[in-house]
Scaffold this active site. Structure first.
Site, PDB file in Angstrom:
ATOM      1  N   GLU A 156      -9.238   9.666   8.936  1.00  0.00           N
ATOM      2  CA  GLU A 156      -8.620   9.968   7.622  1.00  0.00           C
ATOM      3  C   GLU A 156      -9.080  11.290   7.007  1.00  0.00           C
ATOM      4  OE1 GLU A 156      -9.328   6.517   5.174  1.00  0.00           O
ATOM      5  OE2 GLU A 156      -8.168   5.209   6.477  1.00  0.00           O
ATOM      6  N   GLU A 262      -4.553   0.055  13.925  1.00  0.00           N
ATOM      7  CA  GLU A 262      -4.936  -0.897  12.861  1.00  0.00           C
ATOM      8  C   GLU A 262      -3.699  -1.634  12.352  1.00  0.00           C
ATOM      9  OE1 GLU A 262      -7.361   0.980   9.831  1.00  0.00           O
ATOM     10  OE2 GLU A 262      -8.467   2.151  11.299  1.00  0.00           O
TER      11      GLU A 262
HETATM   12  C1  XIL Z   1     -11.511  -1.850   6.127  1.00  0.00           C
HETATM   13  C2  XIL Z   1     -12.062  -3.216   6.537  1.00  0.00           C
HETATM   14  O1  XIL Z   1     -11.024  -3.972   7.082  1.00  0.00           O
HETATM   15  C3  XIL Z   1     -12.669  -3.914   5.343  1.00  0.00           C
HETATM   16  O2  XIL Z   1     -13.332  -5.111   5.745  1.00  0.00           O
HETATM   17  C4  XIL Z   1     -13.675  -2.995   4.643  1.00  0.00           C
HETATM   18  O3  XIL Z   1     -14.124  -3.628   3.474  1.00  0.00           O
HETATM   19  C5  XIL Z   1     -13.032  -1.681   4.294  1.00  0.00           C
HETATM   20  O4  XIL Z   1     -12.490  -1.079   5.466  1.00  0.00           O
HETATM   21  N1  XIL Z   1      -8.629   2.170   7.376  1.00  0.00           N
HETATM   22  C6  XIL Z   1      -9.684   2.097   8.249  1.00  0.00           C
HETATM   23  C7  XIL Z   1     -10.480   0.854   8.343  1.00  0.00           C
HETATM   24  O5  XIL Z   1      -9.868   3.027   9.038  1.00  0.00           O
HETATM   25  O6  XIL Z   1     -11.821   1.097   8.687  1.00  0.00           O
HETATM   26  C8  XIL Z   1     -10.427   0.071   7.068  1.00  0.00           C
HETATM   27  O7  XIL Z   1     -11.082  -1.167   7.282  1.00  0.00           O
HETATM   28  C9  XIL Z   1      -8.995  -0.149   6.643  1.00  0.00           C
HETATM   29  C10 XIL Z   1      -8.302   1.174   6.394  1.00  0.00           C
END
Ligand code: XIL
Length: 349
Positions: A156, A262
């Site tokens: 990101e 994701e």
């Molecule tokens: C999220 C997790 O799912 C949560 O448990 C944590 O509290 C915050 O992070 N983008 C990403 C992930 O790259 O690492 C994030 O994961 C969700 C958004």
């Protein structure tokens, strides 16, 4: 007499239905999702649930052949105190993965979120910041060397308008931190595949083009960057099939592997007051997943890194707590039962 035989028939019917549970065609006992595909099928896993909830562990290890630690490999977890590394949780996940022949995607070496407290208060020169990031990356990559298939090196780093995100790293190291992070990772483990990972790449064409341009230029100058991760936190309507298709195509045609890294498909992005998902919404979710898998299957195999779901059951998803709404974005319900999205992937591809 008539009554007695009626009773026996009734008992037989009841007995039969008790001893022979109804097996649906997409039962998780009889299917393994990852068997259906030629590319890895992943899930983001939580350390505590894996080790304290046997059904969670059973379903994760049977349905998937790739794990991403949902949190256990982030900087706040791996280096909670300056210079002190904590690998126990990540190691435990890795051990379980090895036993079950599951590959690991490392997430994530550099991010602006989930950084340790000490870092927020760190004061130092640009050189000090570079040193600490280099040390973090090289310690972590070195520790897992040879055991981790691929890394999200940077997560990101771009704003929605395509400019570099004004993160702690940009502020203290300068724009070169991205390139340097990849170089530091490669120095320690030249065999690991290195990824850039971001959200909204399908939805936001401007951002996507900037990201692809940036890494195309870097690769032309000799940087090892193997792939780009499209996070794909999406909903049943957006991005459209065309947008998703364009994104996948543009990434691989630029020479990068594509990781759908994701995936979750929201059915309540407007935040309505719903307790249960409706049949129509579940069908739309299943159809959306099907389309994504179809598009992905059309990729040349050398550009497929896999499709990873961001969590196991709906109640494991980060969405409800993060966005303060009920939602049902994943493959299984809270009782570990497969939803239509799972069934559609099992049955029709
Ligand atoms: C999220 C997790 O799912 C949560 O448990 C944590 O509290 C915050 O992070 N983008 C990403 C992930 O790259 O690492 C994030 O994961 C969700 C958004």
């Amino acid at each position: 007499m008539k009554n007695a035989s009626l009773l026996i028939s009734l008992l037989l019917i009841i007995g039969n239905s008790c001893t022979k549970p109804k097996i649906s065609a997409c039962d998780t006992q009889n299917n393994k999702l990852h068997f259906k595909f030629d590319f890895p099928i992943g899930v983001a896993v939580d350390h505590n649930k894996l080790f304290f909830q046997p059904e969670y562990a059973e379903l994760s290890t049977s349905q998937f052949n790739s794990f991403t630690a949902e949190n256990a490999m982030k900087m706040s977890q791996l280096q909670p105190l300056e210079g002190q590394f904590f690998f126990d949780d990540a190691e435990a996940i890795l051990d379980l993965a090895v036993v079950n022949r599951i590959q690991i995607h490392g997430h994530t070496l550099v991010w602006h979120n989930q950084i340790p407290n000490w870092l927020e208060n760190f004061e130092g020169t640009q050189r000090d910041w570079e040193e600490l990031l280099k040390k973090h990356i090289q310690t972590v990559v070195g520790h897992f060397k040879g055991r981790i298939e691929s890394w999200d090196v940077v997560n990101e780093a771009f704003e929605e308008d395509g400019s570099l995100r004004k993160s702690i790293w940009l502020e203290h190291i300068g724009p070169d931190y991205i390139i340097k992070a990849f170089q530091w990772a490669k120095e320690v483990d030249p065999d690991a595949l290195l990824f850039y990972n971001d959200f909204n790449l399908a939805l936001n064409e401007k951002k996507r083009k900037k990201v692809i341009q940036y890494f195309t230029k870097a690769a032309a100058q000799g940087l090892q960057i193997d792939g780009i991760g499209m996070q794909m936190h999406i909903n049943t309507s957006y991005p459209t099939t065309t947008e998703i298709g364009n994104c996948i195509t543009e990434i691989w045609q630029a020479g990068f592997k594509v990781h759908i890294s994701e995936l979750d498909i929201s059915i309540n992005h407007k935040g309505d007051d719903i307790a249960f998902p409706g049949t129509e919404a579940l069908k739309k979710q299943a159809d959306k997943a099907y389309v994504i898998f179809k598009l992905y299957q059309n990729l040349p195999p050398e550009f497929q890194h896999g499709i990873t779901f961001w969590g196991l059951r709906d109640n494991d998803s980060w969405i409800p707590s993060t966005f303060n709404r009920t939602d049902f974005p994943l493959l299984f319900d809270r009782e570990y039962r497969p939803k239509p999205i799972y069934c559609k992937l099992i049955q029709s591809l």
